[in-house]
Motif scaffolding. Sequence first.
Motif, short mmCIF file in Angstrom:
data_model
loop_
_atom_site.label_atom_id
_atom_site.label_comp_id
_atom_site.label_asym_id
_atom_site.label_seq_id
_atom_site.Cartn_x
_atom_site.Cartn_y
_atom_site.Cartn_z
N TYR A 164 -1.09 -4.62 -4.43
CA TYR A 164 -1.74 -3.95 -5.55
C TYR A 164 -0.95 -4.18 -6.83
O TYR A 164 0.29 -4.24 -6.81
N LEU B 165 0.63 4.12 -2.87
CA LEU B 165 0.25 5.51 -2.60
C LEU B 165 1.32 6.48 -3.11
O LEU B 165 1.00 7.55 -3.64
N ARG C 8 0.81 -1.21 0.00
CA ARG C 8 0.00 0.00 0.00
C ARG C 8 0.86 1.27 0.00
O ARG C 8 0.57 2.21 -0.74
N THR D 35 -5.14 7.40 0.92
CA THR D 35 -5.54 6.00 1.06
C THR D 35 -6.96 5.78 0.56
O THR D 35 -7.24 4.78 -0.13
N LEU E 197 -7.07 5.38 -3.16
CA LEU E 197 -6.59 4.06 -3.59
C LEU E 197 -7.68 3.01 -3.43
O LEU E 197 -7.92 2.19 -4.34
N ILE F 255 -1.50 0.28 -11.83
CA ILE F 255 -1.16 1.64 -11.37
C ILE F 255 -0.46 2.41 -12.49
O ILE F 255 -0.77 3.58 -12.74
#
Length: 382
Positions: free
Chosen positions: A47, A14, A10, A21, A24, A52
């Motif tokens: 993730y 980010l 995470r 957060t 996301l 992304i």
Amino acid sequence: MDAEERWIGRREALERLGVKTQTLYAYVSRGRITARPDPSDPRRSLYAANDIERLLRGEPAPAGAVRHAASRGEAEVLSGLSTVVDGRLFYRGLDAAQLAQQATLEDVARRLWGLREGNPFAGLRPRVDLFTGGSIRSRMYATLARRAGEDPPGAGRAMDDLAGDAALTLNEAIDAAAGPGPRLFFHQRLARGWKMIERDAHLLRRALVLCADGPLDHAVMATRTAAAGGAPVAGAALAGLTTLAASPLVRRTQAATAFVIEARRDPAGAVRARADDADLFGAEEDWPQGDPRGAALLAGLTLPPELDAVRREVEAATGRTVDLAFALALTARALDLPREGALDLIMAGRLAGLLGHALDQRRSGSPIRARLRYVGPEPGAN
């Protein structure tokens, strides 16, 4: 990137995105970024770095993750809970089959309810006046009805309070199903109620997680419609749970349960006799390539020889791995649960998801776009 490098934590996600957060999590819920449980800690998420990078380049989400506008005659429902992409079921971006390997129903409930902090089940006590008569299903209905009468309407209330109502509702419903006892995990309470061997309780955990939610159906519509109208979360979930009882999944599970009992003596003969039964052996509309939840459930179970023979004959006849309905029926028989045991697992697991839909509807406030068209007699006609 290789298969290991494409999943990031995470903090790194980010940093790459440059967002908060909550943003996301919104990307995950909307299918823009794929997430999965961290193998070292299923409470954390990893993730997809490829997703992304695609998002940063301004490229569209992959096919299957994009929400389409409703067609004429359809109702449009905006949900952040689950979606099916490429034949896989995701709970808020995490693969349900992977979650079932380790997560509890409590873990999945918190995810489906959108709770990232705190545990709404901590400290909940058993209710002294539990419903004890009748079937598990009727006791769950009665529990939800009572809570719906005790709790305030959902409209205008804080989300933390509504999540507390949902936790109380699920806790009392599981107790009504399993009977009073120590404050164990939900699957352990059910195992105790069914007098199961403790080492087999993990199979109930898998089943509950895999039953928690699924493709859009009438049960979700009933729950969200009631929640949109301001019903308490327990009342909205009751509308959905009673609707679920007439769903194709429940009917299919009941048929599979009867078939498994019948087929144990002569699996090949039973399959030949029912080969044209589309309701039993036909592909489900939501899973044209096969339901992955069946294999995910049976992955934790070594079936007795006579039940494994039933599984093999069904798979040979259909050309697919057994679906959730058959897997539940086989699991219930292997564990010697009551005849309605497979159905009870669906109802208990799905209650967590329906409560999540009630919360999601109150949180988002998105309208359910539907229109009633009157086709009755002309006003004033005899």
